[in-house]
Write a protein that holds these residues in place. Sequence first.
Motif, PDB file in Angstrom:
ATOM      1  N   LEU A 136       0.830  -1.017  -0.163  1.00  0.00           N
ATOM      2  CA  LEU A 136      -0.039   0.190   0.071  1.00  0.00           C
ATOM      3  C   LEU A 136       0.845   1.232   0.012  1.00  0.00           C
ATOM      4  CD1 LEU A 136      -2.764  -0.945   2.647  1.00  0.00           C
ATOM      5  CD2 LEU A 136      -2.816  -0.717   0.143  1.00  0.00           C
ATOM      6  N   ARG A 137       0.268   2.262  -0.638  1.00  0.00           N
ATOM      7  CA  ARG A 137       0.839   3.685  -0.398  1.00  0.00           C
ATOM      8  C   ARG A 137       0.938   4.050   1.164  1.00  0.00           C
ATOM      9  NH1 ARG A 137       0.865   6.800  -5.186  1.00  0.00           N
ATOM     10  NH2 ARG A 137      -0.232   5.734  -6.959  1.00  0.00           N
ATOM     11  N   GLU A 138       1.823   4.717   1.755  1.00  0.00           N
ATOM     12  CA  GLU A 138       1.907   5.117   2.848  1.00  0.00           C
ATOM     13  C   GLU A 138       1.277   6.227   3.207  1.00  0.00           C
ATOM     14  OE1 GLU A 138       6.009   5.892   4.269  1.00  0.00           O
ATOM     15  OE2 GLU A 138       6.774   3.894   3.797  1.00  0.00           O
ATOM     16  N   GLY A 139       0.538   6.407   4.259  1.00  0.00           N
ATOM     17  CA  GLY A 139      -0.316   7.559   4.508  1.00  0.00           C
ATOM     18  C   GLY A 139      -1.850   7.373   4.232  1.00  0.00           C
ATOM     19  N   LEU A 140      -2.193   6.370   3.690  1.00  0.00           N
ATOM     20  CA  LEU A 140      -3.533   6.309   2.919  1.00  0.00           C
ATOM     21  C   LEU A 140      -4.465   6.243   4.116  1.00  0.00           C
ATOM     22  CD1 LEU A 140      -3.619   3.413   0.242  1.00  0.00           C
ATOM     23  CD2 LEU A 140      -3.595   5.867  -0.146  1.00  0.00           C
ATOM     24  N   THR A 141      -5.398   7.180   3.937  1.00  0.00           N
ATOM     25  CA  THR A 141      -6.562   7.288   5.080  1.00  0.00           C
ATOM     26  C   THR A 141      -7.736   7.274   4.417  1.00  0.00           C
ATOM     27  OG1 THR A 141      -6.616   9.666   5.090  1.00  0.00           O
ATOM     28  CG2 THR A 141      -5.034   8.685   6.624  1.00  0.00           C
ATOM     29  N   PHE A 142      -8.997   6.605   5.287  1.00  0.00           N
ATOM     30  CA  PHE A 142     -10.235   6.871   4.723  1.00  0.00           C
ATOM     31  C   PHE A 142     -10.828   8.193   4.850  1.00  0.00           C
ATOM     32  CE2 PHE A 142     -10.224   2.228   5.940  1.00  0.00           C
ATOM     33  CZ  PHE A 142     -10.528   1.652   4.782  1.00  0.00           C
ATOM     34  N   SER A 143     -11.899   8.585   4.174  1.00  0.00           N
ATOM     35  CA  SER A 143     -12.275   9.982   4.364  1.00  0.00           C
ATOM     36  C   SER A 143     -12.548  10.465   5.504  1.00  0.00           C
ATOM     37  CB  SER A 143     -13.551  10.263   3.310  1.00  0.00           C
ATOM     38  OG  SER A 143     -14.696   9.474   3.626  1.00  0.00           O
ATOM     39  N   ASN A 144     -12.921   9.695   6.541  1.00  0.00           N
ATOM     40  CA  ASN A 144     -13.145   9.911   8.071  1.00  0.00           C
ATOM     41  C   ASN A 144     -11.934  10.122   8.638  1.00  0.00           C
ATOM     42  OD1 ASN A 144     -12.349   7.440   8.414  1.00  0.00           O
ATOM     43  ND2 ASN A 144     -14.261   6.870   9.618  1.00  0.00           N
ATOM     44  N   GLY A 145     -10.680   9.979   8.123  1.00  0.00           N
ATOM     45  CA  GLY A 145      -9.409  10.030   8.548  1.00  0.00           C
ATOM     46  C   GLY A 145      -8.817   8.794   9.447  1.00  0.00           C
ATOM     47  N   ASP A 146      -9.604   7.468   9.171  1.00  0.00           N
ATOM     48  CA  ASP A 146      -8.909   6.503  10.000  1.00  0.00           C
ATOM     49  C   ASP A 146      -7.846   5.780   8.830  1.00  0.00           C
ATOM     50  OD1 ASP A 146     -10.730   6.327  11.965  1.00  0.00           O
ATOM     51  OD2 ASP A 146     -12.121   4.984  11.160  1.00  0.00           O
ATOM     52  N   PRO A 147      -6.920   5.248   9.134  1.00  0.00           N
ATOM     53  CA  PRO A 147      -5.737   4.662   8.555  1.00  0.00           C
ATOM     54  C   PRO A 147      -6.228   3.499   7.682  1.00  0.00           C
ATOM     55  CG  PRO A 147      -5.294   4.148  10.521  1.00  0.00           C
ATOM     56  CD  PRO A 147      -6.492   5.099  10.664  1.00  0.00           C
ATOM     57  N   VAL A 148      -5.928   3.529   6.265  1.00  0.00           N
ATOM     58  CA  VAL A 148      -6.121   2.416   5.394  1.00  0.00           C
ATOM     59  C   VAL A 148      -5.068   1.258   5.660  1.00  0.00           C
ATOM     60  CG1 VAL A 148      -6.383   1.646   3.093  1.00  0.00           C
ATOM     61  CG2 VAL A 148      -7.308   3.648   3.762  1.00  0.00           C
ATOM     62  N   THR A 149      -5.266   0.087   6.176  1.00  0.00           N
ATOM     63  CA  THR A 149      -4.108  -0.861   6.431  1.00  0.00           C
ATOM     64  C   THR A 149      -4.300  -2.132   5.415  1.00  0.00           C
ATOM     65  OG1 THR A 149      -5.244  -1.922   8.190  1.00  0.00           O
ATOM     66  CG2 THR A 149      -4.181  -0.305   8.909  1.00  0.00           C
ATOM     67  N   ILE A 177      -5.508 -14.956   1.603  1.00  0.00           N
ATOM     68  CA  ILE A 177      -5.082 -13.676   1.737  1.00  0.00           C
ATOM     69  C   ILE A 177      -4.217 -13.615   3.083  1.00  0.00           C
ATOM     70  CG2 ILE A 177      -5.401 -11.325   1.811  1.00  0.00           C
ATOM     71  CD1 ILE A 177      -8.146 -11.869   0.307  1.00  0.00           C
ATOM     72  N   ASP A 178      -2.963 -13.054   2.944  1.00  0.00           N
ATOM     73  CA  ASP A 178      -2.259 -12.847   4.155  1.00  0.00           C
ATOM     74  C   ASP A 178      -1.664 -11.670   4.181  1.00  0.00           C
ATOM     75  OD1 ASP A 178      -2.066 -15.498   4.943  1.00  0.00           O
ATOM     76  OD2 ASP A 178      -0.340 -16.012   3.630  1.00  0.00           O
ATOM     77  N   THR A 179      -1.370 -10.965   5.462  1.00  0.00           N
ATOM     78  CA  THR A 179      -0.897  -9.514   5.515  1.00  0.00           C
ATOM     79  C   THR A 179       0.394  -9.443   5.987  1.00  0.00           C
ATOM     80  OG1 THR A 179      -1.843  -9.374   7.510  1.00  0.00           O
ATOM     81  CG2 THR A 179      -3.186  -8.421   5.630  1.00  0.00           C
ATOM     82  N   ASN A 180       1.314  -8.690   5.674  1.00  0.00           N
ATOM     83  CA  ASN A 180       2.700  -8.585   6.414  1.00  0.00           C
ATOM     84  C   ASN A 180       2.883  -7.141   7.085  1.00  0.00           C
ATOM     85  OD1 ASN A 180       5.220  -8.878   7.391  1.00  0.00           O
ATOM     86  ND2 ASN A 180       6.100  -8.792   5.189  1.00  0.00           N
ATOM     87  N   GLY A 181       2.522  -6.794   8.086  1.00  0.00           N
ATOM     88  CA  GLY A 181       2.372  -5.431   8.795  1.00  0.00           C
ATOM     89  C   GLY A 181       1.379  -4.894   8.068  1.00  0.00           C
ATOM     90  N   ASP A 182       1.420  -3.419   8.304  1.00  0.00           N
ATOM     91  CA  ASP A 182       0.129  -2.638   7.916  1.00  0.00           C
ATOM     92  C   ASP A 182       0.019  -2.407   6.481  1.00  0.00           C
ATOM     93  OD1 ASP A 182      -0.603  -2.116  10.625  1.00  0.00           O
ATOM     94  OD2 ASP A 182       0.289  -0.486  10.835  1.00  0.00           O
TER      95      ASP A 182
END
Length: 533
Positions: free
Chosen positions: A106-119, A149-154
């Motif tokens: 993911l791009r760093e610093g992505l947020t939803f429109s309400n300010g919550d981070p996108v992970t 689907i796996d994730t590795n960090g945020d």
Amino acid sequence: MNRKTLVLTAVAGLLAPVLAGCGGAEGGSGGDAAIVVGTTDQVVATKEVPAPLDPASTYDTSTWNVIRQTLQTLMAVPRGGGVPVPEAASKCAFTDNEDESYRCTLREGLTFSNGDPVTADDVKFSIERVVDINDPNGAAGLLNNIDAIDTNGDLEVIFHLKTSDATFPYKLATPIAGVVNPKQYEAKKVRKGFDVDGSGPYTLKAEVKNDKVTKIVFTKNPKYKGALKVNNNKVERITFDDPDTMGKALDKGDIGVMLRTMSPEQIKTMTEHPRDDIDLTEMPGLEIRYLAFDTSAPSVKNKAVRQAIAYSVDRNKLVNDVYGTTAESLYSLIPSGISGHTNSFFNQYGDPSLSKAQTVLRNAGIKTPVEFTLNYTTDHYGPATKKEFQTLQSQLNATGLFKVQIKGTEWSAFRPAEVARKYEVFGMGWFPDFPDPDNYVAPFLDKGNFLNSPYVSAETQNLLIPESRKEANRADASDTFGRIQDIVARDVPVLPLWQGKQYVASRDDITGVEWAVNSAAEVNLWELGRGSS
């Protein structure tokens, strides 16, 4: 002055990738004045479809064109066509030789429109949610090749696929893979109503009357970070009941852009009598129209009946009488302009032939006339649909081999009835989810197909579709797609009719129109601006 503009939009494989833009949400033009666009596309909530704007619960062009303005996807098809490029992601790639493991950062610093981070966990949640809900009105079938689907960090998400799939990046560019906030969307339940919240270029607010959207206000999302350049601050989308009313609004300047769907008569008038203050933009189209058959229905269960219909339909006359120069005859599920296209139906059936239709029915012992109803939707594909089905009815009945009735139904009831197999024969349109031959084959013929068709070709499902997906160079799969098209022509679970062009009319102070709608009828409102066109 002739204000008609021809746009030679790129389609799959014709041009190298070109990024749609860069720089995120900055750069809007036109001040606070909204750009107003008109459409006849309906967004309706019903008992059968209570969540028309939930990515887990919708699968049609009109609703996807709302969702794509607000939800962000990992990938995006660039404005000129070609292979997908990163959008919410900073990079994505297959990490194995078999194209079975796909990794995105993911791009760093992505947020939803309400300010919550996108992970990465939000991406995993969003896509697993679609698969788990598996709504019959949705497009979960596009994701049925995901094994885990796996994730590795945020920031890192890894998709493990059941089989090779070179088309997977395209699927991640569709609204079905839109990233949603777990705080606003439940994991096992659709989000009813007309709210959409995401991290895309716009936020939206819908105005609704009698469970129908009448207006949507798209406001530029100041928190958006991605590959798209947003060229305006606000867009208002007004829904009209018919193209004539929409056209009058454009004439008066009440709207600046007229999107889907213009009538053939409007296009002819604008072409033959152009105005200095209105532009007509024409582009190649990847839209197709076809008849579909419930192959378990008694009237059309026998393949010979469907073949006789294929011998009887005169596509050229249908197109000329109803659509004129805005469409052309189609003899395959895969349209011209897409790699792998062939004319399998023409090769199989040639020009219309009453004698051949009679012969195929006689050899199968079918008693004539064969009776059935042609069903069509009254409000989804444009005002010419009724005339199209009247023409088809006339052609078939004129043979004496068929006794055909026609029936029109609003889309909100038509689509659930079609999925429930309440129609013997029905008319549908298809706008591709992505410009690849796979998307004109798998949605109709694969397991869990969106028509809920009982037709099965084991060779197509078990061998040909999987084989085609192994080819990273999509042109290398042309022979495989040719075989699939020949099977469709032989068995006629669907009957391709025509392929249409795309048109947009706009006031001459609106810019970016040539990019705001592409050949697949995808609407990209961020491309619109004000200036001199």
